[in-house]
Design a protein around this motif. Structure first.
Motif, PDB file in Angstrom:
ATOM      1  N   ILE A  27      15.313   4.132   1.586  1.00 55.44           N
ATOM      2  CA  ILE A  27      15.148   3.488   0.461  1.00 55.44           C
ATOM      3  C   ILE A  27      14.460   4.025  -0.511  1.00 55.44           C
ATOM      4  O   ILE A  27      13.816   5.124  -0.303  1.00 55.44           O
ATOM      5  CB  ILE A  27      14.552   1.884   0.893  1.00 55.44           C
ATOM      6  CG1 ILE A  27      13.462   1.885   1.651  1.00 55.44           C
ATOM      7  CG2 ILE A  27      15.811   1.142   2.046  1.00 55.44           C
ATOM      8  CD1 ILE A  27      12.582   0.921   1.730  1.00 55.44           C
ATOM      9  N   SER A  28      14.033   3.196  -1.544  1.00 54.83           N
ATOM     10  CA  SER A  28      13.188   3.873  -2.811  1.00 54.83           C
ATOM     11  C   SER A  28      11.898   3.787  -2.474  1.00 54.83           C
ATOM     12  O   SER A  28      11.444   2.732  -1.894  1.00 54.83           O
ATOM     13  CB  SER A  28      13.617   3.440  -4.013  1.00 54.83           C
ATOM     14  OG  SER A  28      13.190   1.946  -4.203  1.00 54.83           O
ATOM     15  N   ALA A  29      10.947   4.524  -2.898  1.00 54.62           N
ATOM     16  CA  ALA A  29       9.510   4.671  -2.845  1.00 54.62           C
ATOM     17  C   ALA A  29       9.124   3.194  -3.349  1.00 54.62           C
ATOM     18  O   ALA A  29       8.054   2.666  -3.118  1.00 54.62           O
ATOM     19  CB  ALA A  29       8.855   5.634  -3.310  1.00 54.62           C
ATOM     20  N   MET A  41       9.488  -8.911  -0.049  1.00 56.16           N
ATOM     21  CA  MET A  41       9.223  -8.758   1.288  1.00 56.16           C
ATOM     22  C   MET A  41      10.481  -7.884   1.964  1.00 56.16           C
ATOM     23  O   MET A  41      11.558  -7.725   1.287  1.00 56.16           O
ATOM     24  CB  MET A  41       9.917 -10.070   2.239  1.00 56.16           C
ATOM     25  CG  MET A  41       8.394 -11.034   1.776  1.00 56.16           C
ATOM     26  SD  MET A  41       7.260 -10.727   3.076  1.00 56.16           S
ATOM     27  CE  MET A  41       7.989 -11.362   4.367  1.00 56.16           C
ATOM     28  N   PRO A  42      10.258  -7.084   3.037  1.00 54.51           N
ATOM     29  CA  PRO A  42      11.303  -6.281   3.538  1.00 54.51           C
ATOM     30  C   PRO A  42      12.377  -6.919   3.958  1.00 54.51           C
ATOM     31  O   PRO A  42      12.382  -7.973   4.354  1.00 54.51           O
ATOM     32  CB  PRO A  42      10.545  -5.621   4.772  1.00 54.51           C
ATOM     33  CG  PRO A  42       9.060  -5.780   4.647  1.00 54.51           C
ATOM     34  CD  PRO A  42       9.133  -6.980   3.986  1.00 54.51           C
ATOM     35  N   ASP A  43      13.792  -6.419   3.668  1.00 51.76           N
ATOM     36  CA  ASP A  43      15.083  -6.914   4.154  1.00 51.76           C
ATOM     37  C   ASP A  43      14.939  -7.049   5.874  1.00 51.76           C
ATOM     38  O   ASP A  43      14.650  -6.172   6.241  1.00 51.76           O
ATOM     39  CB  ASP A  43      16.101  -6.197   3.615  1.00 51.76           C
ATOM     40  CG  ASP A  43      17.351  -6.914   4.014  1.00 51.76           C
ATOM     41  OD1 ASP A  43      18.168  -7.022   5.296  1.00 51.76           O
ATOM     42  OD2 ASP A  43      18.225  -7.791   3.049  1.00 51.76           O
ATOM     43  N   ALA A  49      13.817  -0.626  12.208  1.00 52.62           N
ATOM     44  CA  ALA A  49      13.478   0.783  11.759  1.00 52.62           C
ATOM     45  C   ALA A  49      12.042   0.567  11.162  1.00 52.62           C
ATOM     46  O   ALA A  49      11.472   1.576  11.474  1.00 52.62           O
ATOM     47  CB  ALA A  49      14.551   0.840  10.561  1.00 52.62           C
ATOM     48  N   LEU A  50      11.591  -0.206  10.457  1.00 56.46           N
ATOM     49  CA  LEU A  50      10.138  -0.128   9.711  1.00 56.46           C
ATOM     50  C   LEU A  50       9.177  -0.411  10.870  1.00 56.46           C
ATOM     51  O   LEU A  50       8.168   0.580  11.057  1.00 56.46           O
ATOM     52  CB  LEU A  50      10.162  -1.469   8.813  1.00 56.46           C
ATOM     53  CG  LEU A  50       8.755  -1.595   8.253  1.00 56.46           C
ATOM     54  CD1 LEU A  50       8.499  -0.535   7.376  1.00 56.46           C
ATOM     55  CD2 LEU A  50       8.524  -2.872   7.415  1.00 56.46           C
ATOM     56  N   SER A  51       9.467  -1.159  11.726  1.00 50.97           N
ATOM     57  CA  SER A  51       8.569  -1.371  12.993  1.00 50.97           C
ATOM     58  C   SER A  51       8.422  -0.244  13.728  1.00 50.97           C
ATOM     59  O   SER A  51       7.402   0.384  14.292  1.00 50.97           O
ATOM     60  CB  SER A  51       8.649  -2.677  13.740  1.00 50.97           C
ATOM     61  OG  SER A  51       9.907  -2.425  14.249  1.00 50.97           O
ATOM     62  N   GLY A  52       9.528   0.517  13.952  1.00 52.33           N
ATOM     63  CA  GLY A  52       9.624   1.624  14.597  1.00 52.33           C
ATOM     64  C   GLY A  52       8.976   2.934  14.256  1.00 52.33           C
ATOM     65  O   GLY A  52       8.098   3.623  14.596  1.00 52.33           O
ATOM     66  N   GLU A  53       9.275   3.092  12.872  1.00 51.73           N
ATOM     67  CA  GLU A  53       8.264   4.049  11.893  1.00 51.73           C
ATOM     68  C   GLU A  53       6.809   3.758  12.041  1.00 51.73           C
ATOM     69  O   GLU A  53       6.034   4.893  11.947  1.00 51.73           O
ATOM     70  CB  GLU A  53       8.820   4.091  10.475  1.00 51.73           C
ATOM     71  CG  GLU A  53      10.344   4.650  10.463  1.00 51.73           C
ATOM     72  CD  GLU A  53      10.651   5.840  10.921  1.00 51.73           C
ATOM     73  OE1 GLU A  53       9.559   6.742  10.893  1.00 51.73           O
ATOM     74  OE2 GLU A  53      11.841   6.185  11.320  1.00 51.73           O
ATOM     75  N   LEU A  54       6.647   2.645  11.898  1.00 51.76           N
ATOM     76  CA  LEU A  54       4.993   2.261  11.988  1.00 51.76           C
ATOM     77  C   LEU A  54       4.561   2.158  13.330  1.00 51.76           C
ATOM     78  O   LEU A  54       3.285   2.090  13.514  1.00 51.76           O
ATOM     79  CB  LEU A  54       4.820   0.915  11.088  1.00 51.76           C
ATOM     80  CG  LEU A  54       5.341   1.063   9.620  1.00 51.76           C
ATOM     81  CD1 LEU A  54       5.051  -0.465   9.083  1.00 51.76           C
ATOM     82  CD2 LEU A  54       4.629   2.291   9.010  1.00 51.76           C
ATOM     83  N   GLY A  55       5.360   2.326  14.268  1.00 51.32           N
ATOM     84  CA  GLY A  55       4.634   2.367  15.634  1.00 51.32           C
ATOM     85  C   GLY A  55       4.191   0.973  16.129  1.00 51.32           C
ATOM     86  O   GLY A  55       3.245   0.842  17.075  1.00 51.32           O
TER      87      GLY A  55
END
Length: 347
Positions: A27-29, A41-43, A49-55
């Motif tokens: 996605i875009s910055a 809010m995040p879709d 994926a977001l929770s995975g990237e943030l651990g």
């Protein structure tokens, strides 16, 4: 902490810039910036994926309390047919950790049992699918028959496999260890049901006599159990007489009507069974949302009778009830389960 600050803090802790996180999510910055400032809010589709990237887990991302997490697990067990391995192990780990905390232990144990049962059911559907295909290809080969028995609860001819001694002994122990007043009738139902199924009627009658003395017992169920014991002793005339006498007193009671349907279904008197199921369904009209057990019994009987169209119509009534009275959607497990039965019949 709100989710905007949570994303910003976790991103910084992970050593990621907004651009780096955006690239990883595709996605875009600017989208990341809007999240972190609370503009948007995040879709929901990006949350895994977001929770995975943030651990972190999705629940941790939203700062849910322990009670909220348990409610979320309970809700997902209700509406989802199958969990991914990641979700299953996340919930297993969370619930396991709560056993050592000051959380409601009974609730945690119950959720763990439901979690494993949920996976067992999804696995059993796969066992059934592949075992059936293998048996169709080679009906003379025995290796998959026992798998189908385990997956679908089919009867085994071997008494030493089919008897219910272990569960009977467990519920006898539950009754012996129940020191709470007033005594719960629940374990008595379990022990009597299983004793009757194994034709251990002398013991069943003993527990029925104790059950009748419990303050919380249901008088309507006493003649039901008396008739069931008579049937298990192969005395159908006695059982029929008990049911006929009980109907004079309990004929308008929905519990009695449902049990009457069960009784006649066990005797293969299917027209009577359908009539009582329909009577039960009509009585419960004023008690919405209704459980679909009477309709399920009707659908099964129509299938036994070879009346496929009537069975399909009954499954449609079940779906209408689940959607209209309970508010479930097409993609929810309760609806999908009935749709699967319809598909099986149509095939």
């Amino acid at each position: 902490m709100n989710i905007a600050n949570k994303i910003k803090q976790l991103r910084a802790s992970a050593g990621l810039t907004q651009e780096q996180l955006a690239n990883r999510l595709g996605i875009s910055a600017q989208s990341i910036s809007k999240w972190e400032t609370g503009v948007t809010m995040p879709d929901i589709t990006l949350l895994p994926a977001l929770s995975g990237e943030l651990g972190v887990t999705i629940d941790d991302l939203f700062d849910l309390t322990i009670d909220q997490k348990m409610q979320r697990i309970e809700r997902r067990l209700d509406v989802e047919e199958e969990f991914t391995s990641d979700v299953f192990y996340e919930y297993e780990s969370f619930l396991g950790a709560q056993l050592d905390e000051k959380t409601d232990r009974r609730k945690v144990l119950s959720l763990l049992a439901h979690l494993y049962h949920h996976r067992m059911l999804s696995d059993a559907r796969k066992v059934s699918k592949y075992a059936r295909e293998a048996i169709l290809l080679a009906p003379e080969v025995k290796e998959c028959q026992w798998l189908l028995q385990k997956a679908e609860g089919a009867v085994s001819w071997d008494w030493n496999v089919n008897n219910r001694t272990s569960v009977i002994n467990f519920y006898k122990r539950v009754i012996e260890n129940d020191h709470i007043e007033p005594k719960s009738p629940m374990p008595y139902y379990e022990v009597m049901d299983n004793l009757i199924a194994d034709h251990r009627t002398r013991e069943a009658r003993k527990y029925l006599e104790i059950y009748k003395t419990l303050p919380a017992h249901k008088p309507v169920l006493v003649p039901i159990y008396e008739a069931s014991i008579a049937l298990a002793e192969f005395d159908a005339p006695k059982a029929d007489a008990i049911m006929a006498e009980a109907e004079k007193e309990f004929g308008e009671n929905n519990d009695f009507l449902f049990e009457c349907a069960q009784y006649y279904a066990r005797k293969c008197e299917y027209e009577k069974a359908i009539a009582y199921y329909e009577a039960c369904w009509k009585v419960e009209e004023s008690k919405k949302p209704r459980f679909t057990d009477p309709l399920q019994g009707i659908a099964i009987i129509y299938e036994i009778l070879g009346e496929r169209e009537k069975a399909l119509e009954t499954y449609d009534r079940m779906i209408a009830c689940i959607k209209d009275e309970w508010g479930y959607k097409d993609e929810d497990a309760a609806v999908l389960e009935v749709e699967r039965e319809k598909k099986r019949l149509m095939e």
